[in-house]
Write a protein that holds these residues in place. Structure first.
Motif: not given
Length: 355
Positions: A215-236, A276-282
């Motif tokens: 079986d795969h031995v997975l490590s996980e990296t959590v990518i948080s969502p931003t104002c314009t990009e969705g978040g996800y969990t990357l399993q490698s 101006t966006c309070r999160r990303c300054s855009a």
């Protein structure tokens, strides 16, 4: 009569077509059998889903076949086949030694070298394991491999001539990304039939690590969502190049700060501003909708015309209230002359008394 002739004609056409198809199929089969194949090889390394293998494809006819690294041709002579079996759930690697074409051993001694930085032996089945200095195999120790010296004695008649599993060593995996290579020391003097005094030198078929498909031995990296990009969990997978994304989330969207008006809206045209966006300054362009007119005389836009509006009118006229509200000014200009003065106050009083 004409209809029968037409039917016969159609039948002849169908018969000719079917014959052609059958002839073509037969030709293809014969041509494929007679093809002087020219194979190209494409090699695939072992991963968590498939063993190491090579695909051979003919460039002439498209014929292909697959050969896995753990497939071997029986040499017809006394040999050991070394294979491994990985258990990702338990974090172990088992090394199995199998006898083929056994000449009738009653005793056998060998040394197995392993990487002590990657593996640690925990279980041994069939035979005895000596420590490093308890037996001399007559070979300089490879310092990159920690030796296991294995003595396996078979003396009963029902075992002497049997093939099959000779021993199993189960290792605990210390480093999943480490080197799992093994080394084997086998000498003719160490494999013998005591009854007839004969010694044998076995061959080695090393398949260790060539068909591990755990079986795969997975490590996980959590990518948080931003104002314009969705978040996800990357399993490698730490053992192969497999990767996947799970737990996807929607983008957060901008969180606008205070809007700076660039163009003020009117009663007929939209305005716009920049914040101006309070999160990303855009910088965020903001559309300001067309102004909605307030009811004439309703200077506070509460839906009623009363004494409170009269007070606001008075402060506007006297200059004590400087209104930047276009809607309030429009509601106060009862006569529509673009000015706020006593004339508008008189009209407001008439409204208040029901005039």
């Amino acid at each position: 009569m004409e209809k029968n002739q037409e039917d016969n004609f159609v039948k002849r056409i169908v018969s000719v077509v079917l014959s052609a198809v059958m002839l073509f199929s037969l030709c293809v089969g014969v041509c494929a059998d007679q093809c002087e194949h020219e194979y190209t090889a494409q090699h695939f390394d072992a991963n968590c889903r498939e063993a190491e293998h090579t695909v051979y494809s003919c460039v002439k006819c498209g014929d292909s076949y697959t050969k896995y690294a753990y497939e071997y041709d029986d040499p017809g002579t006394f040999s050991f086949v070394f294979e491994t079996e990985r258990n990702d759930a338990e974090g172990t690697l088992a090394l199995n030694a199998t006898l083929i074409n056994n000449p009738g051993l009653s005793i056998g001694i060998m040394e197995v070298g392993y990487n002590s930085e990657t593996l640690s032996p925990v279980i041994f089945s069939n035979g005895v394991v000596w420590n490093r200095d308890e037996i001399n195999m007559g070979k300089e120790i490879n310092l990159e491999r920690m030796p296991l010296k294995i003595y396996a004695e078979r003396t009963s008649d029902d075992i002497n001539n049997t093939n099959g599993l000779y021993f199993t060593i189960v290792f605990s995996i210390i480093d999943p990304d480490g080197d799992y290579g093994f080394e084997y020391t086998l000498r003719k003097a160490d494999f013998a039939n005591v009854a007839n005094g004969q010694s044998y030198l076995p061959g080695v078929i090393d398949l260790a690590g060539k068909r591990e498909t755990g079986d795969h031995v997975l490590s996980e990296t959590v990518i948080s969502p931003t104002c314009t990009e969705g978040g996800y969990t990357l399993q490698s997978c730490t053992l192969c190049d497999f990767s996947a994304t799970v737990d996807e989330t929607e983008p957060l969207g901008h969180e606008p700060g205070e809007t700076v008006i660039v163009k003020a809206p009117t009663f007929t045209e939209e305005g716009y501003g920049i914040s101006t966006c309070r999160r990303c300054s855009a910088e965020i362009d903001t559309v300001i909708p067309v102004l909605e007119r307030w009811k004439k005389g309703d200077l506070n836009n509460d839906g009623k015309v009363n004494i409170s509006d009269s007070h606001k009118m008075k402060t506007l006229i006297t200059g004590k209230l400087s209104s930047s509200s276009v809607q309030m000014t429009d509601a106060a200009d009862l006569n529509g002359d673009g000015k706020i003065n006593a004339s508008d106050m008189n009209l407001l009083k008439k409204i208040l008394v029901g005039g």
